[in-house]
Write an enzyme that holds these catalytic residues in place. Structure first.
Site, PDB file in Angstrom:
ATOM      1  N   HIS A   1       0.819  -1.230   0.000  1.00  0.00           N
ATOM      2  CA  HIS A   1       0.000   0.000   0.000  1.00  0.00           C
ATOM      3  C   HIS A   1       0.849   1.275   0.000  1.00  0.00           C
ATOM      4  O   HIS A   1       0.315   2.373  -0.144  1.00  0.00           O
ATOM      5  CB  HIS A   1      -0.925   0.047   1.222  1.00  0.00           C
ATOM      6  CG  HIS A   1      -1.953  -1.039   1.265  1.00  0.00           C
ATOM      7  ND1 HIS A   1      -2.838  -1.272   0.229  1.00  0.00           N
ATOM      8  CD2 HIS A   1      -2.241  -1.969   2.219  1.00  0.00           C
ATOM      9  CE1 HIS A   1      -3.624  -2.298   0.548  1.00  0.00           C
ATOM     10  NE2 HIS A   1      -3.274  -2.740   1.742  1.00  0.00           N
TER      11      HIS A   1
ATOM     12  N   ASP B   1      -2.728 -10.848  -2.160  1.00  0.00           N
ATOM     13  CA  ASP B   1      -3.244 -10.300  -0.904  1.00  0.00           C
ATOM     14  C   ASP B   1      -4.719  -9.917  -1.121  1.00  0.00           C
ATOM     15  O   ASP B   1      -5.110  -9.544  -2.221  1.00  0.00           O
ATOM     16  CB  ASP B   1      -2.414  -9.066  -0.535  1.00  0.00           C
ATOM     17  CG  ASP B   1      -2.738  -8.494   0.829  1.00  0.00           C
ATOM     18  OD1 ASP B   1      -1.961  -8.738   1.765  1.00  0.00           O
ATOM     19  OD2 ASP B   1      -3.774  -7.785   0.956  1.00  0.00           O
TER      20      ASP B   1
ATOM     21  N   HIS C   1      -6.238  -7.374  -0.287  1.00  0.00           N
ATOM     22  CA  HIS C   1      -6.405  -5.935  -0.544  1.00  0.00           C
ATOM     23  C   HIS C   1      -5.704  -5.542  -1.845  1.00  0.00           C
ATOM     24  O   HIS C   1      -4.675  -6.127  -2.204  1.00  0.00           O
ATOM     25  CB  HIS C   1      -5.825  -5.125   0.625  1.00  0.00           C
ATOM     26  CG  HIS C   1      -6.422  -5.472   1.951  1.00  0.00           C
ATOM     27  ND1 HIS C   1      -5.787  -6.310   2.843  1.00  0.00           N
ATOM     28  CD2 HIS C   1      -7.607  -5.127   2.499  1.00  0.00           C
ATOM     29  CE1 HIS C   1      -6.574  -6.449   3.914  1.00  0.00           C
ATOM     30  NE2 HIS C   1      -7.679  -5.752   3.731  1.00  0.00           N
TER      31      HIS C   1
ATOM     32  N   ASP D   1      -3.867 -12.803   3.937  1.00  0.00           N
ATOM     33  CA  ASP D   1      -5.183 -12.374   4.428  1.00  0.00           C
ATOM     34  C   ASP D   1      -6.274 -12.769   3.439  1.00  0.00           C
ATOM     35  O   ASP D   1      -7.447 -12.482   3.650  1.00  0.00           O
ATOM     36  CB  ASP D   1      -5.214 -10.872   4.738  1.00  0.00           C
ATOM     37  CG  ASP D   1      -4.580 -10.024   3.657  1.00  0.00           C
ATOM     38  OD1 ASP D   1      -4.286 -10.554   2.557  1.00  0.00           O
ATOM     39  OD2 ASP D   1      -4.366  -8.818   3.909  1.00  0.00           O
TER      40      ASP D   1
END
Ligand SMILES: [Zn+2]
Length: 319
Positions: free
Chosen positions: A135, A172, A174, A256
């Site tokens: 991120h 991931d 996200h 995740d």
């Protein structure tokens, strides 16, 4: 296929650094040091794998190396904030006194793994690091991330090892918005991200193809059947590599995306981690002498994370 030394061929790199534990977010934060501690704990149950790992303490990336992907002023700011005792960059993202040491080791692990892959070490490595990276933006941290480890790695491989084409694959849960931001201006780096939608950070629509149409975003609803995620991810990888043979694969290994993660709603199980890993390894063997470097991103159920890392490393040995 490029052959390394006999010993290296049988092993994979396992890069970590004790400084990664010094990034102190507090135990109430989902991205806490217990995540990393779960990995050696899980490895203790797999002695056979442990003996196949070339375990190395990573180096710290320099400011100049991190600035291959980031604004040098931001890199200096993180270092200075850590020296001054720390600060909060946003509601989720913390710089503590040990965060410069941790984050520069996190990036350094990827660089070391690349040096091994293009030198006489294992062609494939897993970097067990924190904070995660995908991120982090050009001049700002966000979403638990300070520096974009895999994006720095992609630029480093091109600058240092004469690599032209890099594929970054991010499973991931996200969207790897930071990775996208840090690589999309380089047409020869292609980025595939599968992520829950709608979900944090809110970016990553399939219509967002990046500056050079070099980004493949795969937004997916939560709660679908496991095989739907696996199929969608691999078909995006194959779309992204039509007429583009990577010289290197870098994986943003976020766990995740496993069922039960407190920060995600995907349904993957350990078998899927194995499948995804083996499929990427087999493509790496086909495309680029097996060269694949993987760096840990998310994964917030520590025991599941530890087990997934073991399964992932076992998969990296395949091929
Ligand atoms: Zn994540």
């Amino acid at each position: 296929m490029v052959l390394g030394t006999a010993v290296s061929d049988k092993k994979i790199g396992y890069l970590s650094h004790s400084d990664c534990g010094r990034h102190d977010t507090g135990w109430g934060h989902p991205e806490h040091v217990g995540r990393l501690r779960a990995i050696p704990r899980a490895l203790r149950y797999d002695a056979e794998l442990f003996h196949l790992l070339d375990h190395r303490e990573a180096r710290h990336a320099s400011v100049d190396e991190i600035a291959l992907a980031h604004d040098a002023r931001y890199v200096d700011m993180v270092r200075e904030l850590a020296e001054q005792g720390g600060a909060r960059l946003d509601a989720d993202t913390v710089v503590s006194e040990g965060s410069w040491a941790a984050a520069s080791a996190g990036a350094g692990a990827t660089l070391d793994a690349l040096d091994l892959s293009f030198g006489d070490g294992p062609r494939r490595s897993f970097c067990a690091v924190r904070p995660p990276g995908h991120h982090a933006l050009y001049d700002a941290g966000m979403g638990f991330c300070l520096f974009g480890n895999v994006a720095i790695g992609a630029h480093y491989a091109r600058a240092r090892h004469g690599v032209e084409r890099v594929l970054i694959a991010d499973w991931d849960v996200h969207h790897g918005n930071g990775t996208q931001a840090l690589v999309q201006d380089t047409a020869d780096i292609r980025f595939v991200s599968m992520h829950q939608w709608p979900w944090y950070p809110g970016t990553g629509a399939s219509s967002d193809r990046g500056t050079h149409r070099n980004v493949w975003n795969v937004p997916m609803e939560a709660g679908l059947a496991r095989e739907v995620y696996v199929g969608a991810f691999l078909s995006a990888v194959d779309d992204a590599t039509v007429g583009f043979t990577p010289d290197l694969i870098i994986v943003s290994a976020g766990f995740d995306s496993l069922a039960g993660d407190p920060l995600g709603g995907f349904t993957l199980e350990m078998d899927d981690v194995e499948t995804l890993t083996r499929e990427m390894v087999s493509r790496a063997e086909q495309w680029c002498g097996g060269r694949l470097v993987s760096s840990l991103e998310g994964g917030y159920a520590p025991d599941r994370l530890g087990e997934a890392c073991v399964v992932h490393m076992r998969g990296l040995i395949s091929g």
